[in-house]
Each structure stands twice: as C-alpha cells, then as structure tokens.
Design an enzyme around this catalytic site. Structure first.
Site, PDB file in Angstrom:
ATOM      1  N   ASP A  29       0.898  -1.288   0.140  1.00 24.53           N
ATOM      2  CA  ASP A  29       0.141   0.197  -0.140  1.00 24.53           C
ATOM      3  C   ASP A  29       0.768   1.304   0.023  1.00 24.53           C
ATOM      4  O   ASP A  29       1.662   1.498   0.862  1.00 24.53           O
ATOM      5  CB  ASP A  29      -0.924   0.027   1.134  1.00 24.53           C
ATOM      6  CG  ASP A  29      -2.004   0.895   1.211  1.00 24.53           C
ATOM      7  OD1 ASP A  29      -1.999   1.609   0.265  1.00 24.53           O
ATOM      8  OD2 ASP A  29      -2.745   0.920   2.194  1.00 24.53           O
ATOM      9  N   ASP A  30       0.904   2.120  -1.126  1.00 29.34           N
ATOM     10  CA  ASP A  30       1.559   3.187  -1.133  1.00 29.34           C
ATOM     11  C   ASP A  30       3.055   3.163  -1.176  1.00 29.34           C
ATOM     12  O   ASP A  30       3.801   4.037  -1.000  1.00 29.34           O
ATOM     13  CB  ASP A  30       1.104   4.303  -0.052  1.00 29.34           C
ATOM     14  CG  ASP A  30      -0.127   4.866  -0.183  1.00 29.34           C
ATOM     15  OD1 ASP A  30      -0.962   4.409  -1.054  1.00 29.34           O
ATOM     16  OD2 ASP A  30      -0.466   5.675   0.926  1.00 29.34           O
ATOM     17  N   CYS A  69      -5.781   3.885  -4.156  1.00 32.35           N
ATOM     18  CA  CYS A  69      -6.240   2.534  -3.823  1.00 32.35           C
ATOM     19  C   CYS A  69      -7.354   1.865  -4.417  1.00 32.35           C
ATOM     20  O   CYS A  69      -7.390   0.894  -4.942  1.00 32.35           O
ATOM     21  CB  CYS A  69      -5.766   2.394  -2.401  1.00 32.35           C
ATOM     22  SG  CYS A  69      -6.691   3.537  -1.140  1.00 32.35           S
ATOM     23  N   ARG A  73      -7.312  -1.359  -6.719  1.00 33.39           N
ATOM     24  CA  ARG A  73      -7.672  -2.818  -6.131  1.00 33.39           C
ATOM     25  C   ARG A  73      -8.952  -3.533  -7.223  1.00 33.39           C
ATOM     26  O   ARG A  73      -8.911  -4.448  -7.425  1.00 33.39           O
ATOM     27  CB  ARG A  73      -8.009  -2.649  -4.761  1.00 33.39           C
ATOM     28  CG  ARG A  73      -6.881  -2.337  -4.061  1.00 33.39           C
ATOM     29  CD  ARG A  73      -7.267  -1.793  -2.502  1.00 33.39           C
ATOM     30  NE  ARG A  73      -6.064  -0.919  -2.070  1.00 33.39           N
ATOM     31  CZ  ARG A  73      -5.113  -1.723  -1.342  1.00 33.39           C
ATOM     32  NH1 ARG A  73      -5.278  -2.849  -0.918  1.00 33.39           N
ATOM     33  NH2 ARG A  73      -4.071  -0.804  -1.020  1.00 33.39           N
ATOM     34  N   LYS A 128      -6.064  -5.284   3.737  1.00 34.02           N
ATOM     35  CA  LYS A 128      -6.959  -4.143   3.523  1.00 34.02           C
ATOM     36  C   LYS A 128      -7.796  -4.545   2.030  1.00 34.02           C
ATOM     37  O   LYS A 128      -7.448  -5.061   1.210  1.00 34.02           O
ATOM     38  CB  LYS A 128      -5.817  -3.074   3.035  1.00 34.02           C
ATOM     39  CG  LYS A 128      -6.439  -1.770   2.514  1.00 34.02           C
ATOM     40  CD  LYS A 128      -5.628  -0.471   2.247  1.00 34.02           C
ATOM     41  CE  LYS A 128      -6.296   0.486   1.499  1.00 34.02           C
ATOM     42  NZ  LYS A 128      -5.320   1.647   1.281  1.00 34.02           N
ATOM     43  N   HIS A 130     -10.951  -2.225   0.921  1.00 37.92           N
ATOM     44  CA  HIS A 130     -11.259  -0.942   0.417  1.00 37.92           C
ATOM     45  C   HIS A 130     -11.990  -1.072  -0.896  1.00 37.92           C
ATOM     46  O   HIS A 130     -11.761  -0.106  -1.696  1.00 37.92           O
ATOM     47  CB  HIS A 130      -9.957  -0.402   0.330  1.00 37.92           C
ATOM     48  CG  HIS A 130     -10.204   1.390   0.773  1.00 37.92           C
ATOM     49  ND1 HIS A 130      -8.960   2.232   0.611  1.00 37.92           N
ATOM     50  CD2 HIS A 130     -11.334   2.122   0.703  1.00 37.92           C
ATOM     51  CE1 HIS A 130      -9.464   3.366   1.181  1.00 37.92           C
ATOM     52  NE2 HIS A 130     -11.002   3.317   1.037  1.00 37.92           N
ATOM     53  N   SER A 153      -8.801   1.801   4.706  1.00 37.38           N
ATOM     54  CA  SER A 153      -7.135   2.214   4.992  1.00 37.38           C
ATOM     55  C   SER A 153      -7.112   2.372   6.633  1.00 37.38           C
ATOM     56  O   SER A 153      -8.101   2.463   7.255  1.00 37.38           O
ATOM     57  CB  SER A 153      -6.927   3.631   4.366  1.00 37.38           C
ATOM     58  OG  SER A 153      -6.841   3.493   2.854  1.00 37.38           O
ATOM     59  N   HIS A 217       1.274   2.280   4.165  1.00 37.85           N
ATOM     60  CA  HIS A 217       0.306   3.735   4.326  1.00 37.85           C
ATOM     61  C   HIS A 217       0.485   4.255   5.617  1.00 37.85           C
ATOM     62  O   HIS A 217       0.585   3.384   6.731  1.00 37.85           O
ATOM     63  CB  HIS A 217      -1.227   3.088   3.975  1.00 37.85           C
ATOM     64  CG  HIS A 217      -2.167   4.047   3.840  1.00 37.85           C
ATOM     65  ND1 HIS A 217      -2.605   4.926   4.760  1.00 37.85           N
ATOM     66  CD2 HIS A 217      -2.907   4.325   2.556  1.00 37.85           C
ATOM     67  CE1 HIS A 217      -3.516   5.687   4.188  1.00 37.85           C
ATOM     68  NE2 HIS A 217      -3.846   5.559   3.062  1.00 37.85           N
ATOM     69  N   ASP A 269      -0.294  -0.563  -4.859  1.00 37.56           N
ATOM     70  CA  ASP A 269      -1.391  -0.317  -5.395  1.00 37.56           C
ATOM     71  C   ASP A 269      -1.246   0.917  -6.266  1.00 37.56           C
ATOM     72  O   ASP A 269      -1.930   1.282  -7.197  1.00 37.56           O
ATOM     73  CB  ASP A 269      -2.574  -0.181  -4.220  1.00 37.56           C
ATOM     74  CG  ASP A 269      -2.485   0.858  -3.110  1.00 37.56           C
ATOM     75  OD1 ASP A 269      -1.083   1.326  -3.232  1.00 37.56           O
ATOM     76  OD2 ASP A 269      -2.940   1.319  -2.492  1.00 37.56           O
ATOM     77  N   ASN A 270      -0.178   1.911  -5.748  1.00 31.83           N
ATOM     78  CA  ASN A 270      -0.043   3.159  -6.373  1.00 31.83           C
ATOM     79  C   ASN A 270       1.292   3.789  -5.718  1.00 31.83           C
ATOM     80  O   ASN A 270       1.910   3.164  -5.183  1.00 31.83           O
ATOM     81  CB  ASN A 270      -1.373   4.369  -6.204  1.00 31.83           C
ATOM     82  CG  ASN A 270      -1.673   4.299  -4.603  1.00 31.83           C
ATOM     83  OD1 ASN A 270      -2.760   3.903  -4.190  1.00 31.83           O
ATOM     84  ND2 ASN A 270      -0.786   4.859  -3.671  1.00 31.83           N
ATOM     85  N   LYS A 290       1.602   9.257  -5.547  1.00 31.24           N
ATOM     86  CA  LYS A 290       0.207   9.345  -5.339  1.00 31.24           C
ATOM     87  C   LYS A 290      -0.642  10.382  -5.731  1.00 31.24           C
ATOM     88  O   LYS A 290      -0.421  11.648  -5.078  1.00 31.24           O
ATOM     89  CB  LYS A 290      -0.279   8.643  -3.980  1.00 31.24           C
ATOM     90  CG  LYS A 290      -1.389   8.561  -3.400  1.00 31.24           C
ATOM     91  CD  LYS A 290      -1.554   7.876  -2.079  1.00 31.24           C
ATOM     92  CE  LYS A 290      -2.922   7.808  -1.672  1.00 31.24           C
ATOM     93  NZ  LYS A 290      -2.977   7.097  -0.006  1.00 31.24           N
TER      94      LYS A 290
END
Length: 495
Positions: A29-30, A69, A73, A128, A130, A153, A217, A269-270, A290
């Site tokens: 994540d991130d 995110c 996903r 996660k 989301h 998140s 994240h 994810d990003n 991001k």
C-alpha cells in the site's frame, strides 16, 4: 534459448489439469517505485522482496491501474480499468471509498476468485480491502472463501496510532467485526500467521491467496520488533515489517513443499504519498507520486516468482500492469476470461516464461478520475515509448491544468518526465497522431455505469461491533469493544 524453451515446456505441463498452480498476490500500500532495496533505495532494507526478484523476474515498467487505492484494487481483481466499474472516483480528480460508503465494487463485476472457484480453488483475502464495507461488497461476497483484515485504509478509523476521533478502526473475520479498534502494533504478524494457516490448510489443494498489506500507508505502525530499527526512520521500519511478513509467507510455501507450484506476484497499489513528507515513500527517479498521473503516481515495483518455471534473476523492461494479474492467473489456471465485457488486462505469461517475450499492450490509458461536463477523467495515455499528458496536477498544486497542446515525453529516454518534446517537432506530430487515435478508439469502448463513489456515505453502513457500546464504555467512541487497544503500545521517536 534452450533454457527459455525448457521453461516454456515445464510451465505448459504445470498448467495442465493434473497440476494447476497456486497463486499468491502480495500487494503493498503506497509503496513507491524507488522504495525496495532491489529497486535502488540506499537505506531501506527489503531482503525478502529482493529475494523474490533474485528467484524470479523484476519489471522496470510495471503500471498500476490508478493513482490511489480503491480503483487500483478494483482493477486488479476484475482485469478492468476502474472507469468501467464505476470505481474511478466521484469526479475527474478521482477518489476512494469512505468508511461509510454506500457503494462498492459492483456485484455484476466478476473477480478472480469467482472465476477460479469452478476449478476447485480455495480462496482467501487477507489485509486491506477498500472496495466497500457493506456486506454485499465484502470479500466473502465477492468470491473469497474467507477474509481477515481491515476493510479500508488504516487511517480511516480511530486507533492508538491515529488522531481520528470517529468510528474505531474495525478488524473483520469474514463478515464479523472481531476487534474494534484494531491493535495495529500486532496486525502485520497476525496477517502473516493467517496466511501461514491458510497455506497449511490448503497445501494439498489449489489456492489463491490475496495478501493486501496495510503497509506502508500512513500511519506507519510497527511492532516492538521493528520499532526504530531502520536508518530510514519509521517508514523504513514499516517497510521492514512488511518485508519480514513476506519472508514468513514464502517460508510457509517452502515448508509445505509447494514452492515450485506457486506463482507469487508482488507490487503496490499506487505511488508514494508525497504529501506525507518523511512518512511517505519515494518514486526514485520518477516524477511525483500518489494522487497524480505522472510516472511516480502509477509506475510501481513489480516482481513475479515461479520457481523452476521463470528463469531466476531476470530484469524485464516490457510494459505490464497490475490488471494483467487477472488475465495471467486465469490463463495459468486454464480458465476462460469473461466474454461479455471488455477486459483490459493481458496475459503476461509469454514474458514470464520466455526471455524474448513481448508486451501485449499497445497503449495504456491512465485515468485521474471520472469525467464530468467540464473535465475529462483520462489525463494521460502511453503508447509505446511515448506518453502524453492532456491534464496534469501535482501533490502540492492539486488544481487541474489542461495542457494544450498536450505534454509529450519519450519515457525510455526520459523516465523522469523532465524534458517534454517540442510540439513543433515531427516526432511530436507522429507520436500524437498514434496516441490520439488510440485514445479515441479506447473511449468508444466505454459505457456509462453507476458511479459508485459518487453515492457517498451513510452512517447506517458503518461497521460496528456493538451499537450499544457506549453503555459499557461511555468514555470511548461508539462502536468500541476493545478499549484497551486505544492505549496499546506505540512506537516512539524517531520519525
């Protein structure tokens, strides 16, 4: 060449009905393209991610489907750009599902686990989610046999690690809230333990395991084991903790003698959340992060490992995407893709199994959000080596700037997007002719669908362990069932 042919033959046998492979998707994540040590970070140590690359193939041009995110996903699980599922944000600048979201990943979208079930695959989502917290949108309603994790998140609920004062952060098992707020300091190890248990229970079966980490994240929570252990600070601590969990999951595959029949994907994810400063990551030489459609927002670390099938230690410069996981998994599992919808993903197995394999993507369509009457949602398009920006913003200046004429970069020469090509040059005219034609053709494939994020939120859809918790714990927020977790151990300085 003999080596490459050998791998193709072995891989073909592995995808026969006799021995279908397992799949593990490790989703950070991130995490920025420059964060893993194997991608060049000078102070973050990720030995287990590095080992994945040593054992498999590392991509230098792996793209997410989106710059934040939830849409990313949605694309991973459906093989479709999020604009097609109504998950590209409430407006042209994008967005994610809030913690009381009315909408979610639409039930008419078909996910990887749903398609694998007829083949007898056991499926689990850990971490996660989301993609909507209402019951009909949770993982066990979307093809997964089981779920253990946070439904959005880690900064979207109150906990010991946040200043959030609203709904305490819930931890779910399947559809039941089992802890609220979540003790984040022990969460990553619990994720690893759950994955180990799932692998042990299904070692004699085919399985699909989707491990979506909350790391890296913000807030960068960690356990005591990793507190203040990285010279990169708290972000480095969090990256190390995630990396350690990855190592444990890989060890579980080895201990159960299923390493060579399990395909492992790792990506993020990003891009990094640069507005968070030192609490966010790094895109390396790529520009921005991001919430933008620059390379730093959508180009990610990407590794695929399949022992005895993928030649170890390879580095590929071919263009692949996170939504290619959908098509690749189905191909390897001998499952047909849905024929009643557009699938944007491409099977990447020709690249994985052949050192001379080439990308199937002619162009990538990089959305910032959902278009409205004033602004397009499609902000950038990459065709071959050239990327055009039609609209831009940055993490500092969030205002949309329409580029007329569009900015154009040759990414193989200039991956940092530092030197736009002159709009008066023949090179610009030739590249933009191709890009404009591809953009027009792509936009003709779009259908108007309900905008899931524009549905907003409703308090009646919040996840709550006990609606009457205030009677037991009047000094804590409503929906508190584990008040001790508000006072759980928390790692102190440094930043």
């Amino acid at each position: 060449m003999i080596f490459a042919v050998l791998f193709v033959v072995v891989a073909f046998r592995a995808t026969s009905s006799v021995e279908l492979p397992n799949f593990v998707v490790l989703f950070a994540d991130d995490m920025g393209a420059g964060d893993p040590s194997v991608y060049g970070h000078p102070t973050i140590r990720t030995p287990n991610i590095d080992q994945l690359a040593s054992d498999g193939i590392r991509f230098t041009q792996w793209y997410s489907a989106f710059h934040v995110c939830s849409p990313s996903r949605a694309a991973l699980l459906t093989g479709r750009l999020p604009i097609r599922s109504g998950c590209a944000g409430s407006g042209p600048t994008g967005g994610v599902f809030i913690n009381t979201a009315v909408g979610g990943l639409p039930t008419n979208e078909t996910t990887i686990p749903q398609l694998l079930k007829p083949k007898g695959y056991a499926t689990a989502a850990v971490g996660k989610w989301h993609l909507g917290q209402r019951e009909e949108f949770l993982p066990t309603s979307r093809g997964f046999d089981e779920y253990f994790g946070i439904p959005y998140s880690d900064d979207m609920g109150a906990s010991a690690w946040t200043s959030e004062t609203g709904i305490p952060l819930p931890l779910l098992h399947n559809k039941t809230v089992i802890e609220q707020p979540t003790n984040l300091g022990t969460l990553t190890q619990r994720y690893a333990d759950y994955c180990h248990d799932f692998i042990e229970r299904n070692k004699d079966n085919h399985f699909f395991l989707y491990m979506a980490f909350s790391h890296v994240h913000t807030p960068n929570f960690v356990s005591k084991k990793f507190c203040n252990t990285s010279v990169r600070g708290r972000y480095g601590d969090a990256a190390s903790e995630m990396d350690d969990a990855i190592g444990q999951i890989m060890q579980s595959l080895k201990d159960n003698s299923i390493d060579s029949r399990t395909i492992v994907f790792f990506t993020s994810d990003n891009g990094p959340w640069l507005i968070r400063g030192l609490q966010g990551g790094s895109a390396g030489l790529l520009y921005e992060g991001k919430t933008t459609t620059w390379e730093g927002g959508v180009r990610e670390p990407g590794i695929v490992r399949w022992m005895s099938h993928i030649e170890p230690g390879r580095v590929s410069h071919e263009i692949v995407t996170t939504y290619d996981i959908f098509s690749t998994v189905l191909k390897m599992a001998d499952v047909e893709e849905p024929k009643d919808r557009v699938i944007d993903g491409r099977d990447m197995s020709p690249i994985l199994l052949d050192v001379n394999g080439k990308t199937s993507h002619d162009c990538l369509f990089i959305y910032k959000g959902t278009p409205d009457s004033k602004l397009t949602g499609l902000w950038a398009v990459r065709c071959g080596a050239f990327k055009a920006h039609f609209v831009t913003n940055t993490h500092v200046n969030k205002t949309a700037v329409v580029q007329n004429p569009p900015l154009l970069y040759q990414l193989e020469y200039d991956p940092g997007e530092n030197f736009p090509i002159s709009s008066k040059s023949p090179e610009y005219e030739e590249a933009m002719t191709i890009i404009e034609a591809a953009k027009k053709k792509h936009e003709a494939t779009l259908s108007l669908v309900p905008n899931q994020m524009a549905m907003g939120g409703d308090e009646k859809y919040k996840l709550c362990c006990d609606q009457d918790s205030k009677q037991r714990y009047p000094e804590y927020p409503a929906c508190t069932c584990n008040p001790e977790n508000f006072h759980a151990w928390k790692c102190g300085n440094p930043v």
